[in-house]
Design an enzyme around this catalytic site. Structure first.
Site, PDB file in Angstrom:
ATOM      1  N   GLY A  37       0.860  -1.188   0.000  1.00 21.62           N
ATOM      2  CA  GLY A  37       0.000   0.000   0.000  1.00 21.62           C
ATOM      3  C   GLY A  37       0.885   1.222   0.000  1.00 21.62           C
ATOM      4  O   GLY A  37       1.838   1.319   0.791  1.00 21.62           O
ATOM      5  N   SER A  40       1.121   3.020   3.468  1.00 24.13           N
ATOM      6  CA  SER A  40       1.734   2.139   4.460  1.00 24.13           C
ATOM      7  C   SER A  40       3.213   1.938   4.169  1.00 24.13           C
ATOM      8  O   SER A  40       4.052   1.902   5.075  1.00 24.13           O
ATOM      9  CB  SER A  40       1.002   0.795   4.481  1.00 24.13           C
ATOM     10  OG  SER A  40       1.487  -0.036   5.516  1.00 24.13           O
ATOM     11  N   GLU A 136      -4.725   6.779  -2.987  1.00 23.59           N
ATOM     12  CA  GLU A 136      -5.379   5.471  -2.965  1.00 23.59           C
ATOM     13  C   GLU A 136      -6.536   5.418  -1.973  1.00 23.59           C
ATOM     14  O   GLU A 136      -7.071   4.340  -1.702  1.00 23.59           O
ATOM     15  CB  GLU A 136      -4.359   4.378  -2.643  1.00 23.59           C
ATOM     16  CG  GLU A 136      -3.395   4.104  -3.781  1.00 23.59           C
ATOM     17  CD  GLU A 136      -2.447   2.950  -3.521  1.00 23.59           C
ATOM     18  OE1 GLU A 136      -2.013   2.331  -4.497  1.00 23.59           O
ATOM     19  OE2 GLU A 136      -2.134   2.666  -2.342  1.00 23.59           O
ATOM     20  N   THR A 243       9.197  -2.778  -6.947  1.00 22.07           N
ATOM     21  CA  THR A 243       7.943  -2.579  -6.232  1.00 22.07           C
ATOM     22  C   THR A 243       8.188  -1.812  -4.938  1.00 22.07           C
ATOM     23  O   THR A 243       9.001  -2.218  -4.109  1.00 22.07           O
ATOM     24  CB  THR A 243       7.281  -3.927  -5.890  1.00 22.07           C
ATOM     25  OG1 THR A 243       7.086  -4.682  -7.085  1.00 22.07           O
ATOM     26  CG2 THR A 243       5.950  -3.717  -5.195  1.00 22.07           C
ATOM     27  N   ASP A 247       7.736   4.568  -3.202  1.00 24.56           N
ATOM     28  CA  ASP A 247       7.195   4.850  -1.874  1.00 24.56           C
ATOM     29  C   ASP A 247       8.321   5.012  -0.861  1.00 24.56           C
ATOM     30  O   ASP A 247       8.243   5.858   0.043  1.00 24.56           O
ATOM     31  CB  ASP A 247       6.262   3.725  -1.425  1.00 24.56           C
ATOM     32  CG  ASP A 247       5.099   3.519  -2.377  1.00 24.56           C
ATOM     33  OD1 ASP A 247       4.679   4.493  -3.026  1.00 24.56           O
ATOM     34  OD2 ASP A 247       4.617   2.373  -2.483  1.00 24.56           O
TER      35      ASP A 247
END
Length: 307
Positions: A37, A40, A136, A243, A247
């Protein structure tokens, strides 16, 4: 303190030799379930770097919720303001990673889509030094969080991802905008990704943004300020899985800003943290400690100096 308002997803990842074309089926690895997420991830990255972080989000009451909450707590993220919604499904992301470490991601929002403005702990957001936001969760919740922070003088870092048009009030409340090449192209209306610094500054100025970071993956980042545009090269690493690397960058950027660093210095920490994250599989499970991130940053800076 950094407060992160946004999504918590379980990442369901499969590795394949290449990404499938439309209508095509490819054979992949066994499925791997890891915490993720965007928001997160940002919270976990910042906490791993030593920041004091509180997460505000929503999960369901299924098996994925425990994975996400346990992972956040293990990273040092405060989770007392995460809402558990009975009967709801926790958000999930379906990820395919190819042999070159590139990925495609489809998100099923689940409980994230039920995070409401009334779920926001206003005192917590007001007391933060930095508020991190992404897209999101419902836009009205994102906007309300930004307004609370703006009223309190809190630095608002908005990651315009996944890209969508947002209210002008949200952009006005944003202190630092974080976008990648694709998101910048969407802002400009260009048919191709925009990486030129002057173009980036012009596009951002048109929407009232004077402080921004454009992430360029392995090519580093552009830091846009009223004083001009600075290109920061990323540390060279052998990528395994990208991935969550973006973030990680944003979480590290927020950490630097919370420590009083300039936007450029905070972005340097972001570059190192994002690059380190690409060397390991998964998102949160790949994030470095402060020592690991700064060692990579130091080695990269030494390598870039002329002999």
């Amino acid at each position: 303190m950094i407060v992160v308002v946004g999504s918590m997803n379980a990442d369901l990842s499969v590795r394949a030799s290449r990404l499938p074309l439309p209508g095509e089926t490819v054979i992949g690895s066994d499925i791997d379930v890891r915490p993720g997420g965007k928001s997160s991830n940002q919270a976990a990255a910042a906490a791993r770097l030593g920041a004091t972080v509180a997460m505000v989000g929503a999960v369901g009451d299924d098996q994925y919720a425990k994975i996400l909450l346990d992972s956040a707590a293990a990273a040092g993220v405060g989770i007392s303001d995460v809402v558990t919604l009975p009967g709801a499904a926790t958000g999930t992301a379906m990820i395919v990673v190819d042999a070159a470490a590139e990925n495609t991601i489809v998100v099923s929002p689940g409980a994230n889509d039920q995070l409401r403005p009334e779920d926001l702990p206003e005192r917590l957001v007001s007391d933060a030094s930095v508020l991190c936001l992404a897209l999101e969760t419902p836009i009205e919740t994102v906007l309300r969080a930004a307004e609370i922070a703006e009223e309190a003088g809190t630095t608002v870092v908005l990651n315009l991802s996944p890209y969508r048009e947002v209210p002008p009030e949200l952009l006005r409340a944003t202190t630092v905008l974080v976008v990648n090449e694709h998101e910048l192209a969407c802002l400009s209306g260009a048919s191709e990704d925009v990486v030129d610094g002057e173009v980036a500054q012009r596009v951002l100025a048109a929407i009232g943004i004077t402080n921004a970071v454009v992430t360029l993956g392995a090519d580093g980042a552009l830091v846009v300020t009223p004083g001009g545009v600075t290109h920061l090269a990323a540390p060279r690493v052998e990528a395994v899985d990208t991935t969550g690397s973006g973030d990680a960058f944003t979480g590290a950027l927020a950490t630097g800003l919370a420590e009083g660093r300039s936007l450029t210095d905070a972005a340097r920490l972001g570059n190192a943290t994002g690059a380190y994250a690409a060397t390991r599989a998964g998102a949160q499970t790949s994030y470095p400690s402060r020592r690991e991130a700064e060692e990579l940053l130091r080695s990269a800076m030494q390598a870039s100096r002329p002999a």
